[in-house]
Design a protein around this motif. Sequence first.
Motif, PDB file in Angstrom:
ATOM      1  N   VAL A   1       8.528  -4.930   2.378  1.00 26.03           N
ATOM      2  CA  VAL A   1       8.959  -4.706   1.225  1.00 26.03           C
ATOM      3  C   VAL A   1       8.661  -3.277   0.607  1.00 26.03           C
ATOM      4  CG1 VAL A   1       8.346  -5.589  -1.380  1.00 26.03           C
ATOM      5  CG2 VAL A   1       8.028  -7.014   0.461  1.00 26.03           C
ATOM      6  N   ALA A   2       9.881  -2.817  -0.250  1.00 24.70           N
ATOM      7  CA  ALA A   2       9.852  -1.547  -0.915  1.00 24.70           C
ATOM      8  C   ALA A   2       9.883  -1.624  -2.179  1.00 24.70           C
ATOM      9  CB  ALA A   2      11.124  -0.660  -0.328  1.00 24.70           C
ATOM     10  N   ILE A   3       9.178  -0.986  -2.948  1.00 23.64           N
ATOM     11  CA  ILE A   3       8.922  -1.037  -4.278  1.00 23.64           C
ATOM     12  C   ILE A   3       9.294   0.204  -5.048  1.00 23.64           C
ATOM     13  CG2 ILE A   3       7.460  -1.705  -6.374  1.00 23.64           C
ATOM     14  CD1 ILE A   3       6.139  -3.492  -4.643  1.00 23.64           C
ATOM     15  N   ILE A   4      10.249  -0.003  -6.036  1.00 22.64           N
ATOM     16  CA  ILE A   4      10.698   1.552  -6.589  1.00 22.64           C
ATOM     17  C   ILE A   4       9.915   1.571  -7.715  1.00 22.64           C
ATOM     18  CG2 ILE A   4      12.714   2.596  -7.523  1.00 22.64           C
ATOM     19  CD1 ILE A   4      14.585   0.707  -6.034  1.00 22.64           C
ATOM     20  N   GLY A   5       9.053   2.659  -7.901  1.00 22.06           N
ATOM     21  CA  GLY A   5       8.030   2.645  -9.135  1.00 22.06           C
ATOM     22  C   GLY A   5       6.871   2.195  -9.124  1.00 22.06           C
ATOM     23  N   GLY A   6       5.786   2.870  -9.194  1.00 21.99           N
ATOM     24  CA  GLY A   6       4.455   2.601  -9.265  1.00 21.99           C
ATOM     25  C   GLY A   6       3.744   2.336 -10.642  1.00 21.99           C
ATOM     26  N   GLY A   7       4.645   1.623 -11.453  1.00 17.14           N
ATOM     27  CA  GLY A   7       4.309   1.242 -12.791  1.00 17.14           C
ATOM     28  C   GLY A   7       3.213   0.118 -12.635  1.00 17.14           C
ATOM     29  N   VAL A   8       2.829  -0.345 -13.799  1.00 14.36           N
ATOM     30  CA  VAL A   8       2.120  -1.606 -13.838  1.00 14.36           C
ATOM     31  C   VAL A   8       2.646  -2.780 -13.178  1.00 14.36           C
ATOM     32  CG1 VAL A   8       0.929  -3.397 -15.209  1.00 14.36           C
ATOM     33  CG2 VAL A   8       0.618  -0.816 -15.790  1.00 14.36           C
ATOM     34  N   GLY A   9       3.938  -2.936 -13.338  1.00  3.64           N
ATOM     35  CA  GLY A   9       4.713  -4.153 -12.824  1.00  3.64           C
ATOM     36  C   GLY A   9       4.819  -3.896 -11.305  1.00  3.64           C
ATOM     37  N   GLY A  10       5.182  -2.730 -10.486  1.00  2.00           N
ATOM     38  CA  GLY A  10       5.278  -2.450  -9.395  1.00  2.00           C
ATOM     39  C   GLY A  10       3.875  -2.639  -8.624  1.00  2.00           C
ATOM     40  N   LEU A  11       2.760  -2.155  -9.277  1.00  2.00           N
ATOM     41  CA  LEU A  11       1.493  -2.226  -8.656  1.00  2.00           C
ATOM     42  C   LEU A  11       1.148  -3.602  -8.653  1.00  2.00           C
ATOM     43  CD1 LEU A  11      -0.345   0.715 -10.436  1.00  2.00           C
ATOM     44  CD2 LEU A  11       0.013   0.573  -8.115  1.00  2.00           C
ATOM     45  N   ALA A  12       1.194  -4.337  -9.567  1.00  2.00           N
ATOM     46  CA  ALA A  12       1.036  -5.625  -9.773  1.00  2.00           C
ATOM     47  C   ALA A  12       1.574  -6.860  -8.819  1.00  2.00           C
ATOM     48  CB  ALA A  12       0.888  -6.480 -11.304  1.00  2.00           C
ATOM     49  N   THR A  13       2.868  -6.332  -8.667  1.00  2.00           N
ATOM     50  CA  THR A  13       3.589  -7.145  -7.692  1.00  2.00           C
ATOM     51  C   THR A  13       3.360  -6.628  -6.359  1.00  2.00           C
ATOM     52  OG1 THR A  13       5.647  -6.937  -9.153  1.00  2.00           O
ATOM     53  CG2 THR A  13       6.268  -7.510  -6.910  1.00  2.00           C
ATOM     54  N   ALA A  14       2.948  -5.652  -5.832  1.00  3.11           N
ATOM     55  CA  ALA A  14       2.619  -4.998  -4.539  1.00  3.11           C
ATOM     56  C   ALA A  14       1.286  -5.755  -4.283  1.00  3.11           C
ATOM     57  CB  ALA A  14       2.423  -3.627  -4.673  1.00  3.11           C
TER      58      ALA A  14
END
Length: 483
Positions: free
Chosen positions: A5-18
């Motif tokens: 999985v690649a997540i574009i952006g380390g905002g709260v949404g990205g961190l929580a999904t990760a």
Amino acid sequence: MSRRVAIIGGGVGGLATAIRLAVAGHHVTIVEKNERVGGKLSTYERDGFTFDIGPSLLTMPHLFDELFRLAGSSIDDELDLVRLDPQFNYSWRDGSRLYVRDDHDATAAEFDAFSPGAGAKWREFDEHGRTIWDTAERTFFAGPMENPIELAKRMESPSDLLAIDPLRTMQTAARDAFDEPHLRQWVGRYATYSGSLPHRAPATLACIPHIEARYGAWYPMGGLGTLRDALERCAERVGVTIRTGVDVVGVTSAPNRVTGVAVSDGTIIDASIVVANADARHLYADLLPDDAALKQVSKAQRSTSGFAMCIGARGRTEGIGHHNVWFADDAMHEFREIEARQLPSDPTIYGCVSSVTDPSQAPDGDENWFLLVNTPPGIDVDTEAYRNLVLDRLASHGVDLRRRMRFCARIAPADIERMYRSPGGAIYGSSSNGMRAAFARPSNRGAKPGLYLVGGSSHPGGGLPLVATSARIVADMIQSDLA
């Protein structure tokens, strides 16, 4: 089955999904263009002062406790939370003051003191907010909003749709709830929580003051940046790879699905799942150009932007609270100016002075003032001139910082756009203006198989609780799609 999985952006949404996907056994990489993760959950430090320049309040902390527990921790292990009382201090130029407390009886008493009989009206308004929230939580926020049929399946009866009060505006709800003009203005402020306008946003947003009354207004000692740091720690603890200071320049794809992301350092991160914690317009205009998808997501109206100031102030201010609001004399005129793409001439001013609660945020005896006013997205601002106007307007409320400033750093819509790639500097991504705004907001399911959207520009919207909810929805969708 484990996937990359690649997540574009380390905002709260990205961190929580990760965190959720890594706990589920996937190999997750976050790519963040800034040097620090957190997105809009950001801080500014200068000369011993620290400012939260994004969210400055935590509500519904249980949503983050659930996330931390998935990572083998808890919110009590990660943060030192303080429940604020009063939650907010509200002021008007005629000398009126309203204090919203962390207790129903105390708040009702404050409303009665403000306007005889208003305490009972506040209780009725709060109970209506409870009905809205309880219904919305098990319907709108329980899963994705790909189509109305999906929403209908989560409803117990057709009356659920009316229970969330989508047919009235916040302005109408305010008029129906309170006779006193100042209290109507107080209700209207909650539309701005989602970057919306009270005469456009549905009365559904009346659940927000109830959420604060029910779950509390919390502050993590050390500032909201400690929440960002806790999310980063937990993500790394469960095996998430975080790359900062590099930018995603494109989403790679085959004819029938995404295959990964291209990064500014020239590398390709292969991934069968890509989660975009980025603005949907940026995604479909720049990273995975798609005219049809771009046209669709552009139907969602942009939220307001803002003009902010971080002021290191000498000395102490008598009677100041942690969270403060100084209202404009004419609220409707202020919002009409924003609609006309003008800077408000007499803006409502929000002020967070977290050093009231947390002395570590300012040098001894001084205060850290974060001021924010609403502006149209994409508007050019003469930051020196508008700084002076805002400070003059604040002084007219009896709070004069002009001679006490050690420094004043300014943040304009263009800065917000540059820092977070949010078109026009829209703070919350898409607004809640209009009764169909929830359906116009970009879907969590992307335009190609394997692509998903999380964060403020997609369902269910901006703000810490909703972005945390968005991460749960996306992670659940991915797991369901893989089943």
